[in-house]
Motif scaffolding. Structure first.
Motif, short mmCIF file in Angstrom:
data_model
loop_
_atom_site.label_atom_id
_atom_site.label_comp_id
_atom_site.label_asym_id
_atom_site.label_seq_id
_atom_site.Cartn_x
_atom_site.Cartn_y
_atom_site.Cartn_z
N LYS A 22 0.84 -1.20 0.00
CA LYS A 22 0.00 0.00 0.00
C LYS A 22 0.88 1.24 0.00
O LYS A 22 1.77 1.39 0.83
CB LYS A 22 -0.90 -0.01 1.24
CG LYS A 22 -1.73 1.22 1.46
CD LYS A 22 -2.95 1.22 0.60
CE LYS A 22 -3.88 2.33 1.06
NZ LYS A 22 -4.46 3.08 0.04
N ILE A 23 0.62 2.14 -0.95
CA ILE A 23 1.31 3.43 -0.99
C ILE A 23 0.69 4.32 0.08
O ILE A 23 -0.54 4.45 0.15
CB ILE A 23 1.15 4.10 -2.37
CG1 ILE A 23 1.79 3.24 -3.46
CG2 ILE A 23 1.74 5.50 -2.34
CD1 ILE A 23 1.51 3.75 -4.87
N LYS A 24 1.52 4.91 0.91
CA LYS A 24 1.04 5.82 1.94
C LYS A 24 1.54 7.22 1.59
O LYS A 24 2.71 7.53 1.73
CB LYS A 24 1.53 5.39 3.31
CG LYS A 24 0.93 4.06 3.74
CD LYS A 24 1.40 3.62 5.07
CE LYS A 24 0.78 2.27 5.39
NZ LYS A 24 1.66 1.39 6.07
N GLU A 44 -8.01 14.26 -4.53
CA GLU A 44 -7.67 12.86 -4.37
C GLU A 44 -6.35 12.59 -5.07
O GLU A 44 -6.00 13.24 -6.04
CB GLU A 44 -8.74 11.97 -4.98
CG GLU A 44 -10.06 12.02 -4.26
CD GLU A 44 -11.07 11.07 -4.89
OE1 GLU A 44 -11.00 10.84 -6.12
OE2 GLU A 44 -11.91 10.58 -4.16
N PHE A 45 -5.61 11.62 -4.58
CA PHE A 45 -4.40 11.19 -5.26
C PHE A 45 -4.81 10.31 -6.44
O PHE A 45 -5.81 9.60 -6.38
CB PHE A 45 -3.50 10.37 -4.32
CG PHE A 45 -2.90 11.19 -3.22
CD1 PHE A 45 -1.93 12.13 -3.50
CD2 PHE A 45 -3.31 11.02 -1.91
CE1 PHE A 45 -1.36 12.89 -2.48
CE2 PHE A 45 -2.76 11.77 -0.90
CZ PHE A 45 -1.79 12.70 -1.18
N ARG A 46 -4.04 10.36 -7.49
CA ARG A 46 -4.26 9.48 -8.64
C ARG A 46 -3.02 8.63 -8.80
O ARG A 46 -1.91 9.15 -8.87
CB ARG A 46 -4.50 10.31 -9.91
CG ARG A 46 -5.78 11.09 -9.83
CD ARG A 46 -6.01 11.85 -11.10
NE ARG A 46 -7.15 12.75 -10.91
CZ ARG A 46 -7.34 13.84 -11.59
NH1 ARG A 46 -6.49 14.19 -12.53
NH2 ARG A 46 -8.38 14.59 -11.35
N TYR A 47 -3.22 7.33 -8.86
CA TYR A 47 -2.11 6.39 -8.95
C TYR A 47 -2.15 5.70 -10.31
O TYR A 47 -3.22 5.46 -10.86
CB TYR A 47 -2.22 5.32 -7.86
CG TYR A 47 -2.24 5.89 -6.46
CD1 TYR A 47 -1.05 6.25 -5.83
CD2 TYR A 47 -3.43 6.06 -5.76
CE1 TYR A 47 -1.05 6.75 -4.54
CE2 TYR A 47 -3.44 6.57 -4.47
CZ TYR A 47 -2.25 6.91 -3.86
OH TYR A 47 -2.26 7.41 -2.60
N VAL A 57 -1.74 -0.79 -9.88
CA VAL A 57 -2.05 -0.02 -8.68
C VAL A 57 -3.48 0.49 -8.82
O VAL A 57 -3.89 0.96 -9.87
CB VAL A 57 -1.03 1.12 -8.46
CG1 VAL A 57 -1.00 2.08 -9.61
CG2 VAL A 57 -1.28 1.83 -7.15
N ASP A 58 -4.27 0.30 -7.76
CA ASP A 58 -5.68 0.72 -7.84
C ASP A 58 -5.83 2.17 -7.38
O ASP A 58 -4.86 2.82 -6.98
CB ASP A 58 -6.59 -0.24 -7.07
CG ASP A 58 -6.44 -0.18 -5.56
OD1 ASP A 58 -5.79 0.75 -5.03
OD2 ASP A 58 -6.99 -1.07 -4.88
N LYS A 59 -7.06 2.67 -7.40
CA LYS A 59 -7.33 4.07 -7.09
C LYS A 59 -7.03 4.42 -5.63
O LYS A 59 -6.91 5.57 -5.27
CB LYS A 59 -8.77 4.43 -7.44
CG LYS A 59 -9.80 3.74 -6.58
CD LYS A 59 -11.19 4.16 -6.99
CE LYS A 59 -12.22 3.51 -6.07
NZ LYS A 59 -13.56 3.98 -6.36
N ASN A 60 -6.89 3.41 -4.78
CA ASN A 60 -6.60 3.64 -3.36
C ASN A 60 -5.11 3.49 -3.03
O ASN A 60 -4.73 3.58 -1.87
CB ASN A 60 -7.41 2.68 -2.50
CG ASN A 60 -8.89 2.90 -2.68
OD1 ASN A 60 -9.36 4.03 -2.65
ND2 ASN A 60 -9.63 1.83 -2.91
#
Length: 73
Positions: A22-24, A44-47, A57-60
Motif C-alpha cells: 500500500k502506498i502511503k 484525491e491522489f491518482r495512482y 495499482v488501484d485508485k486507493n
C-alpha cells in the motif's frame, strides 16, 4: 490556495508477483504559516503504473505485483 507538496512513507516498493503493498501518501503545506484545508477540499491522489505487466495499482494506492521487473508508479 496554500501550496502543498506530496510526501511518501517510502520511495520504493518491492512486491513479488501475487503480493500487495500500500502506498502511503499525504500532503504537507509548504508554508507552515498557512491553514490546512479539510479533507473535503483536498484533491484525491491518482495512482498509475508505467507497466501494468509488472505491477498494477488501484485508485486507493494498493500495488499488486504481476511479474518480475521494474515499474514506476
Amino acid at each position: 490556495m496554500p501550496k502543498k507538496k506530496i510526501t511518501l512513507s517510502k520511495s520504493e516498493y518491492t512486491v513479488d508477483a501475487g503480493n500487495t503493498a500500500k502506498i502511503k501518501a499525504k500532503t504537507v503545506l509548504v508554508d507552515k504559516g498557512k491553514k490546512q484545508l479539510s479533507n473535503a477540499h483536498a484533491n484525491e491522489f491518482r495512482y498509475a503504473s508505467s507497466d501494468k505487466n509488472i505491477a498494477t495499482v488501484d485508485k486507493n494506492g494498493k500495488i499488486t505485483g504481476v511479474s518480475a521487473g521494474t515499474s514506476a508508479l
